[in-house]
Design a protein around this motif. Structure first.
Motif, mmCIF file in Angstrom:
data_model
loop_
_atom_site.group_PDB
_atom_site.id
_atom_site.type_symbol
_atom_site.label_atom_id
_atom_site.label_comp_id
_atom_site.label_asym_id
_atom_site.label_seq_id
_atom_site.Cartn_x
_atom_site.Cartn_y
_atom_site.Cartn_z
ATOM 1 N N HIS A 122 0.998 -1.279 -0.115
ATOM 2 C CA HIS A 122 0.091 0.292 0.210
ATOM 3 C C HIS A 122 0.929 1.279 0.069
ATOM 4 O O HIS A 122 0.469 2.173 -0.726
ATOM 5 C CB HIS A 122 -0.963 0.172 1.208
ATOM 6 C CG HIS A 122 -1.819 -1.038 0.987
ATOM 7 N ND1 HIS A 122 -2.103 -1.983 2.309
ATOM 8 C CD2 HIS A 122 -2.707 -1.583 0.259
ATOM 9 C CE1 HIS A 122 -3.048 -2.834 2.224
ATOM 10 N NE2 HIS A 122 -3.396 -2.668 0.789
ATOM 11 N N PHE A 126 0.954 4.404 -2.989
ATOM 12 C CA PHE A 126 0.517 5.661 -2.200
ATOM 13 C C PHE A 126 1.578 6.797 -2.333
ATOM 14 O O PHE A 126 1.274 7.970 -2.863
ATOM 15 C CB PHE A 126 0.214 5.459 -0.797
ATOM 16 C CG PHE A 126 -0.038 6.752 -0.275
ATOM 17 C CD1 PHE A 126 -1.287 7.295 -0.109
ATOM 18 C CD2 PHE A 126 0.914 7.557 0.699
ATOM 19 C CE1 PHE A 126 -1.501 8.509 0.529
ATOM 20 C CE2 PHE A 126 0.457 8.616 1.454
ATOM 21 C CZ PHE A 126 -0.759 9.121 1.188
ATOM 22 N N TYR A 129 1.928 7.922 -5.910
ATOM 23 C CA TYR A 129 0.903 8.948 -6.267
ATOM 24 C C TYR A 129 1.029 10.242 -5.636
ATOM 25 O O TYR A 129 0.960 11.237 -6.086
ATOM 26 C CB TYR A 129 -0.391 8.318 -5.760
ATOM 27 C CG TYR A 129 -1.744 9.307 -6.223
ATOM 28 C CD1 TYR A 129 -2.029 9.002 -7.401
ATOM 29 C CD2 TYR A 129 -2.154 9.729 -5.191
ATOM 30 C CE1 TYR A 129 -3.453 9.975 -7.818
ATOM 31 C CE2 TYR A 129 -3.439 10.716 -5.598
ATOM 32 C CZ TYR A 129 -3.747 10.807 -6.890
ATOM 33 O OH TYR A 129 -4.783 11.738 -7.253
ATOM 34 N N TYR A 135 -2.261 7.494 -12.047
ATOM 35 C CA TYR A 135 -2.581 5.967 -12.053
ATOM 36 C C TYR A 135 -1.933 5.251 -12.747
ATOM 37 O O TYR A 135 -1.380 3.891 -12.726
ATOM 38 C CB TYR A 135 -4.011 5.869 -11.852
ATOM 39 C CG TYR A 135 -4.592 6.521 -10.448
ATOM 40 C CD1 TYR A 135 -4.375 6.200 -9.249
ATOM 41 C CD2 TYR A 135 -5.870 7.303 -10.953
ATOM 42 C CE1 TYR A 135 -4.920 6.595 -8.233
ATOM 43 C CE2 TYR A 135 -6.256 7.787 -9.700
ATOM 44 C CZ TYR A 135 -5.807 7.524 -8.451
ATOM 45 O OH TYR A 135 -6.706 8.030 -7.251
ATOM 46 N N LYS A 150 -5.656 1.857 -7.696
ATOM 47 C CA LYS A 150 -6.613 2.707 -7.065
ATOM 48 C C LYS A 150 -6.831 2.297 -5.553
ATOM 49 O O LYS A 150 -7.237 3.060 -4.679
ATOM 50 C CB LYS A 150 -7.822 2.906 -7.879
ATOM 51 C CG LYS A 150 -7.472 3.596 -9.214
ATOM 52 C CD LYS A 150 -8.545 3.960 -10.101
ATOM 53 C CE LYS A 150 -8.329 4.493 -11.242
ATOM 54 N NZ LYS A 150 -9.567 4.726 -12.236
ATOM 55 N N ASN A 151 -7.254 0.875 -5.534
ATOM 56 C CA ASN A 151 -7.556 0.372 -4.510
ATOM 57 C C ASN A 151 -6.732 0.355 -3.280
ATOM 58 O O ASN A 151 -6.800 0.531 -2.094
ATOM 59 C CB ASN A 151 -7.809 -1.275 -4.777
ATOM 60 C CG ASN A 151 -8.546 -1.977 -3.528
ATOM 61 O OD1 ASN A 151 -9.296 -1.201 -2.802
ATOM 62 N ND2 ASN A 151 -8.295 -3.100 -3.240
ATOM 63 N N HIS A 154 -6.508 3.762 -2.016
ATOM 64 C CA HIS A 154 -7.594 4.192 -1.174
ATOM 65 C C HIS A 154 -7.314 3.676 0.139
ATOM 66 O O HIS A 154 -7.796 4.303 1.288
ATOM 67 C CB HIS A 154 -8.762 3.386 -1.969
ATOM 68 C CG HIS A 154 -9.951 3.598 -1.036
ATOM 69 N ND1 HIS A 154 -10.671 4.867 -0.879
ATOM 70 C CD2 HIS A 154 -10.684 2.817 -0.368
ATOM 71 C CE1 HIS A 154 -11.770 4.470 0.054
ATOM 72 N NE2 HIS A 154 -11.693 3.221 0.369
ATOM 73 N N ILE A 155 -6.895 2.339 0.187
ATOM 74 C CA ILE A 155 -6.752 1.644 1.378
ATOM 75 C C ILE A 155 -5.752 2.330 2.224
ATOM 76 O O ILE A 155 -5.830 2.521 3.513
ATOM 77 C CB ILE A 155 -6.329 0.070 1.406
ATOM 78 C CG1 ILE A 155 -7.726 -0.371 0.821
ATOM 79 C CG2 ILE A 155 -5.635 -0.607 2.410
ATOM 80 C CD1 ILE A 155 -7.169 -1.806 0.400
ATOM 81 N N ARG A 157 -4.750 5.824 2.279
ATOM 82 C CA ARG A 157 -5.462 7.004 2.719
ATOM 83 C C ARG A 157 -6.292 6.663 3.812
ATOM 84 O O ARG A 157 -6.179 7.242 4.780
ATOM 85 C CB ARG A 157 -6.419 7.550 1.670
ATOM 86 C CG ARG A 157 -5.337 8.240 0.451
ATOM 87 C CD ARG A 157 -6.406 8.792 -0.568
ATOM 88 N NE ARG A 157 -5.671 9.703 -1.420
ATOM 89 C CZ ARG A 157 -6.131 9.633 -2.635
ATOM 90 N NH1 ARG A 157 -7.456 9.168 -3.192
ATOM 91 N NH2 ARG A 157 -5.580 10.500 -3.413
ATOM 92 N N LYS A 158 -7.001 5.289 3.698
ATOM 93 C CA LYS A 158 -7.976 5.115 5.104
ATOM 94 C C LYS A 158 -7.017 4.881 6.101
ATOM 95 O O LYS A 158 -7.534 5.246 7.292
ATOM 96 C CB LYS A 158 -8.812 3.679 4.503
ATOM 97 C CG LYS A 158 -10.534 4.165 4.614
ATOM 98 C CD LYS A 158 -10.936 2.955 3.894
ATOM 99 C CE LYS A 158 -11.680 2.114 5.043
ATOM 100 N NZ LYS A 158 -12.379 1.006 4.537
#
Length: 171
Positions: A122, A126, A129, A135, A150-151, A154-155, A157-158
């Motif tokens: 992850h 990240f 980016y 992407y 993208k997934n 997203h993870i 960031r979460k």
């Protein structure tokens, strides 16, 4: 009118466009570029020219509009707006403002630790980016599907949002 006839007509008028282009640009090379761009636009839009009308006037209009558009692009790109006096009001929170920058250093250390704590799969997309890769570029470099990229972002960031929850305004 066929394309060849139209091209011949334009070729005859090209010489009379050069002085006007120089008058607009005040540079020989820029004038040549402007004439060339005008010819390109005229040839690609020949269906918009009506036979029997003034070809020179039509070409001068294309040239003038091209020059104005190019000028506007250049001035927009080079114009700088000094917004420093407004930036001080943006996203300020009295709790985080200090004179010695100690809080900022502390917060940055927490952010860096949170990023370092991310799972490698992850963290890598990240950070790519974050530094500016798109992407598609990330997907190519890591040789994974774009949806996976993208997934993973997203993870990441979460997870960062969760681990840095203490800094959220409503916390």
């Amino acid at each position: 009118m066929t394309a060849i006839e139209f091209s011949n007509l334009i070729e005859r008028v090209t010489q009379s466009l050069r002085p006007v282009a120089f008058n607009l640009t005040r540079d020989v090379d820029d004038a040549k570029d402007l004439v060339q761009e005008t010819m390109l636009k005229a040839l690609s839009n020949k269906d918009k020219f009506k036979a029997g009308t003034n070809l020179k006037a039509w070409l001068y209009t294309i040239m003038r509009n091209t020059f104005i558009n190019n000028y506007n692009k250049i001035t927009k790109r080079s114009s700088n707006i000094d917004s420093t006096e407004y930036l001080q009001y943006l996203n300020t929170n009295e709790n985080y403002i200090t004179q010695n920058k100690g809080t900022a250093t502390f917060v940055m250390n927490d952010i860096n630790e949170a990023i370092a704590g991310l799972n490698e799969e992850h963290r890598t997309p990240f950070m790519m980016y974050y530094i500016g890769y798109k992407y598609t570029e990330i997907a190519e470099k890591l040789q994974i599907p774009i949806g996976t990229v993208k997934n993973r972002i997203h993870i990441a960031r979460k997870e960062l949002k969760q681990s840095l929850k203490v800094y959220q305004q409503d916390a």
